[in-house]
Design a protein around this motif. Structure first.
Motif, PDB file in Angstrom:
ATOM      1  N   THR A 531     -33.340  46.879  -5.056  1.00 55.64           N
ATOM      2  CA  THR A 531     -34.023  45.635  -4.584  1.00 55.64           C
ATOM      3  C   THR A 531     -34.657  45.497  -3.254  1.00 55.64           C
ATOM      4  O   THR A 531     -35.877  45.214  -3.037  1.00 55.64           O
ATOM      5  N   GLN A 532     -34.024  45.861  -2.243  1.00 59.30           N
ATOM      6  CA  GLN A 532     -34.459  45.893  -0.960  1.00 59.30           C
ATOM      7  C   GLN A 532     -35.627  46.852  -0.826  1.00 59.30           C
ATOM      8  O   GLN A 532     -36.400  46.495  -0.109  1.00 59.30           O
ATOM      9  N   GLU A 533     -35.480  48.018  -1.341  1.00 55.13           N
ATOM     10  CA  GLU A 533     -36.670  48.854  -1.177  1.00 55.13           C
ATOM     11  C   GLU A 533     -37.952  47.964  -1.747  1.00 55.13           C
ATOM     12  O   GLU A 533     -39.110  48.050  -1.250  1.00 55.13           O
ATOM     13  N   ALA A 534     -37.741  47.476  -3.010  1.00 51.66           N
ATOM     14  CA  ALA A 534     -38.798  46.915  -3.573  1.00 51.66           C
ATOM     15  C   ALA A 534     -39.532  45.850  -2.872  1.00 51.66           C
ATOM     16  O   ALA A 534     -40.503  45.352  -2.735  1.00 51.66           O
ATOM     17  N   LYS A 535     -38.592  44.842  -2.382  1.00 52.53           N
ATOM     18  CA  LYS A 535     -38.938  43.992  -1.581  1.00 52.53           C
ATOM     19  C   LYS A 535     -39.569  44.261  -0.159  1.00 52.53           C
ATOM     20  O   LYS A 535     -40.701  43.663   0.257  1.00 52.53           O
ATOM     21  N   ARG A 536     -39.039  45.388   0.376  1.00 54.85           N
ATOM     22  CA  ARG A 536     -39.769  45.949   1.596  1.00 54.85           C
ATOM     23  C   ARG A 536     -41.107  46.084   1.297  1.00 54.85           C
ATOM     24  O   ARG A 536     -41.978  45.924   2.223  1.00 54.85           O
ATOM     25  N   ILE A 537     -41.239  46.894   0.217  1.00 53.39           N
ATOM     26  CA  ILE A 537     -42.578  47.530  -0.037  1.00 53.39           C
ATOM     27  C   ILE A 537     -43.536  46.382  -0.430  1.00 53.39           C
ATOM     28  O   ILE A 537     -44.894  46.433   0.032  1.00 53.39           O
ATOM     29  N   VAL A 538     -43.091  45.512  -1.327  1.00 50.20           N
ATOM     30  CA  VAL A 538     -44.076  44.402  -1.471  1.00 50.20           C
ATOM     31  C   VAL A 538     -44.384  43.645  -0.238  1.00 50.20           C
ATOM     32  O   VAL A 538     -45.559  43.061  -0.073  1.00 50.20           O
ATOM     33  N   LYS A 539     -43.382  43.240   0.654  1.00 52.23           N
ATOM     34  CA  LYS A 539     -43.704  42.517   1.993  1.00 52.23           C
ATOM     35  C   LYS A 539     -44.917  43.187   2.909  1.00 52.23           C
ATOM     36  O   LYS A 539     -45.729  42.906   3.388  1.00 52.23           O
TER      37      LYS A 539
END
Length: 597
Positions: A531-539
Motif C-alpha cells: 500500500t505504501q509503495e502504491a501511495k508513494r508512486i501515485v504521489k
C-alpha cells in the motif's frame, strides 16, 4: 491594380484579416476554462504583390503590396509533451487503481486495532492459559469458547469482505470496459471528421482538441501507441500487445476493421462429479471453482450487461492456473460487434480451448491496476485460509491427541468447517467457514483440559499445551487448500509427539516455521508495504504529471492577459484600416467630384 482603388482594396483586406483575428481571440477567451482546449492563433501573410516578373513588366521602384490575408488558423500544441503526459498517465493509472483497493484491504484487515485478528488471537491463547490455571471452572471454559468464536467470526468476516472486494473490483473492470469501448467509438467518429475537414482544406482545431482529450483519458485506462497518418488521421492501439492479430482499436482507413473489448461475467464449473461416492467417508465431490475441469465462460459483448442479447457463452477446459488467469483478467479481445475472437481474429464458437482465447493483458493503466489487485486479494485470501487451517489443525490436534482428523476418538474438535458435519468437519476448512464446534458451544464442559482421556478432568495440562502453541513455530506457510491435518503435522519428523513434562501430545517448533501471530503480522506487514509503495508512486507521479501539465498549459493554455493585449492590438489595426478607407473615400470624392469645379 494600383491607385486609390488598390489602396481601398488593401484596407478592406486589412479590416477583414483583423476581424478574423479578433474572432480567434474571442474564441480563445470563450474557451479559457474548457478542458482540453488548445489556444488558437491566426497566421497572417501578405497577399500576392503587384509587379511580379513578366515579359511586359516595366521597371519600377519595386513590388507594390496588395495587403494581408489569414493563411491559417492553427492551434498551439506540443506533441512531445502530449506523449510524455500519456506515458505517465499509464503508470499513474496503474498505481492509482492499486492504491484504491489496497487501501480498502487495509481497512478490512483492521490492523492494528482492539478488534482485529491479531488481538483476538492473543485473547484466545490467553483464555487457554487462564483455563489451565482454573481447569475446574465452567466460566473459564465459556471464555475459551466465546473468545474462539469471536476469532472465527472475525476470520469469517474478513474472508467475506475480501471476497466482496474482489467482486467490486471486477465490477469496476466491467464499467471500465464499457467506458473504454465508448471512448473508442467516439474517437473513431472524431478521426473521420478530422480527415473530412482536412480534405476540405480547413484546419479542424476543435475536433483535434476533443480527440486529444479523449486520448488523454484513454491513456489512463491502459498504455497506448499512436500512429500518425495522412490528413490528420490517427491509428491507435495498446502498448506491447501480444497475441492479437488486429491490435488496432481506431483506424483512419478501414475504420470498421478494428477491435473492441468484452467482459467475462462468470466462470462456472459444469458440475461434473470428479470423485464418485464409494464409502461413507468419501461422499460425492463436485467440481469447484478453480479446480481442473470443464467450465462455462459467460461474457457480455462490449461489456454491455443492460440486455441479455449481448450475453454469450463458451465451454472450455481450464487448469487451475488458466482459471486464475481468466478470473483475474476478465477482459477479452473482441471484434467491433463485441464477439470474442481468437489470436487469428476468428470469432470463437460455443466451445474453445483456452490457448485460443485472446485475453487483454495491459502492461499499465487503471485496468492493469484493477487486474493486479485481484491477484493480491486472492493471495491474501489464501494466506488467511492458511492461517485458519493452521489454527484449526494445531489446536484440534493437541485437544484430541490425534494427528489424523478422521480418527474417531470421541473427543470433539474445537474448530470445524461449518459446512461439514461429523468426523470430517475439519475437511476443507478455511477462513470463510471456520467455526466453533456446536457441541462445544452447547456444552463447554466437553472441552478437554487435562492430560488424561476424560474431558472433564481438571489438571489443566492439555489447556496449557494449547496455550503454549502461541510460541510454537508452525509450517503455516506450507499449507494450501488440499492440506489435511495429517499432512500438516508430518512436515517434520516427530513434529507431533508426547511432551514428557505435560504428558500430552503437542507440536514441536519447526526450524523454518512461524508462530501463528507472527504469520498474521507478516501478512499485515506485506500489505502495508504494498500500500505504501502504491501511495508513494501515485504521489510521485502526481507531482510529475502536475509539472508536465503546467508545461503543456504554458504552451497550449489560454492566457487572458495575453488575449486582451492581442485584442487591443487587432482592434487598433482594424480602426487604422477603417481610417484608410475613410481617407481613400475623401480622396476619391476629390477626384470624381472636385475636378468638376
Amino acid at each position: 491594380m494600383s491607385g486609390l482603388f488598390g489602396t481601398f482594396n488593401v484596407a478592406t483586406r486589412g479590416m477583414s484579416a483583423q476581424q478574423k483575428a479578433l474572432d480567434v481571440v474571442s474564441h480563445n477567451i470563450a474557451n479559457a476554462n474548457t478542458e482540453g482546449y488548445s489556444r488558437q492563433r491566426a497566421t497572417m501573410e501578405t497577399t500576392r504583390p503587384f509587379g511580379m516578373p513578366s515579359m511586359n513588366n516595366a521597371m519600377g521602384p519595386g513590388q507594390l503590396g496588395t495587403g494581408v490575408e489569414i493563411s491559417a488558423i492553427t492551434r498551439i500544441r506540443d506533441g512531445f509533451l502530449d506523449y510524455q503526459v500519456r506515458m505517465e498517465n499509464g503508470t499513474s493509472g496503474l498505481y492509482q487503481g492499486r492504491e484504491k483497493f489496497l487501501t480498502e484491504i487495509e481497512g478490512i484487515m483492521n490492523e492494528p486495532s482492539d478488534t482485529g485478528v491479531s488481538t483476538l488471537l492473543t485473547k484466545v491463547f490467553n483464555s487457554w492459559q487462564e483455563l489451565s490455571l482454573h481447569p475446574e471452572s465452567s466460566n473459564s471454559r465459556t471464555v475459551v469458547a466465546q473468545q474462539s468464536k469471536a476469532l472465527t467470526d472475525e476470520l469469517n468476516n474478513t474472508y467475506n469482505q475480501l471476497t466482496k472486494l474482489k467482486v467490486n473490483s471486477q465490477d469496476v473492470i466491467k464499467q471500465n470496459v464499457v467506458d473504454v469501448n465508448s471512448m473508442l467509438d467516439q474517437l473513431n467518429v472524431l478521426n473521420q471528421q478530422v480527415i473530412s475537414v482536412k480534405i476540405g482544406g480547413n484546419e479542424p482545431n476543435d475536433l483535434m482538441d476533443r480527440r486529444d482529450l479523449l486520448v488523454d483519458q484513454l491513456s489512463v485506462k491502459f498504455g497506448i501507441t499512436i500512429d500518425k497518418k495522412s490528413l490528420g488521421g490517427e491509428d491507435l492501439k495498446p502498448d506491447e500487445v501480444v497475441g492479437s492479430y488486429n491490435a488496432y482499436l481506431v483506424k483512419s482507413i478501414n475504420q470498421d476493421e478494428v477491435s473492441r473489448f468484452s467482459y467475462v461475467s462468470s466462470i462456472k464449473p459444469t458440475g461434473v462429479i470428479v470423485v464418485p461416492p464409494d464409502v461413507e467417508t468419501n461422499p460425492p465431490t463436485v467440481q469447484k471453482p478453480g479446480e481442473n475441469g470443464k467450465y462455462q465462460v459467460t461474457y457480455y459483448k462490449n461489456g454491455d450487461t443492460s440486455t441479455e442479447k449481448n450475453k454469450a457463452t463458451i465451454n472450455m477446459n481450464l487448469t487451475p492456473q488458466q482459471y486464475k488467469e481468466l478470473d483475474q483478467g476478465r477482459v477479452l479481445w473482441a471484434d467491433k460487434d463485441g464477439n470474442a475472437i481468437d489470436s487469428t481474429g476468428a470469432k470463437l464458437e460455443s466451445s474453445a480451448e483456452f490457448k485460443n482465447l485472446a485475453l487483454f493483458e495491459p502492461q499499465k493503466g487503471e485496468l492493469k491496476g484493477y487486474m493486479s489487485v485481484q491477484e493480491d486479494i486472492d493471495k491474501y485470501v489464501d494466506k488467511l485460509n492458511s492461517l485458519a487451517r493452521g489454527i484449526a489443525f494445531s489446536i484440534n490436534a493437541v485437544h484430541s491427541g490425534e494427528s489424523d482428523a478422521t480418527t474417531k476418538t470421541g473427543i470433539p474438535n474445537i474448530f470445524v468447517n461449518s459446512t461439514k458435519t461429523g468426523v470430517d468437519g475439519e475437511i476443507e476448512i478455511n477462513a470463510g467457514n471456520i467455526s466453533i464446534n456446536k457441541v462445544i458451544l452447547d456444552d463447554v464442559m466437553k472441552i478437554k483440559v487435562a492430560a488424561g482421556d476424560t474431558p472433564s478432568a481438571t489438571d489443566g495440562k492439555r489447556a496449557l499445551a494449547i496455550a503454549s502453541l502461541r510460541d510454537i513455530r508452525l509450517d503455516i506457510q506450507s499449507i494450501n487448500n488440499t492440506t489435511t491435518r495429517a499432512d500438516f503435522l508430518s512436515k517434520t519428523s516427530s513434529l507431533f509427539s508426547l511432551d514428557p513434562t505435560l504428558g500430552v501430545k503437542t507440536i514441536a517448533s519447526s526450524v523454518d516455521g512461524m508462530t501463528v501471530s507472527g504469520y498474521f503480522t507478516d501478512i499485515v506487514n506485506r500489505l502495508a508495504v504494498q500500500t505504501q509503495e502504491a501511495k508513494r508512486i501515485v504521489k510521485n507521479h502526481e507531482s510529475l504529471l502536475k509539472g508536465l501539465d503546467e508545461s503543456r498549459t504554458s504552451i497550449s493554455g489560454v492566457s487572458l492577459d495575453e488575449e486582451m493585449a492581442n485584442m487591443i492590438q487587432f482592434q487598433h489595426a482594424y480602426q487604422a484600416n477603417a481610417k484608410i478607407i475613410s481617407t481613400v473615400d475623401e480622396l476619391l470624392d476629390v477626384v470624381i467630384n472636385g475636378l468638376k469645379r
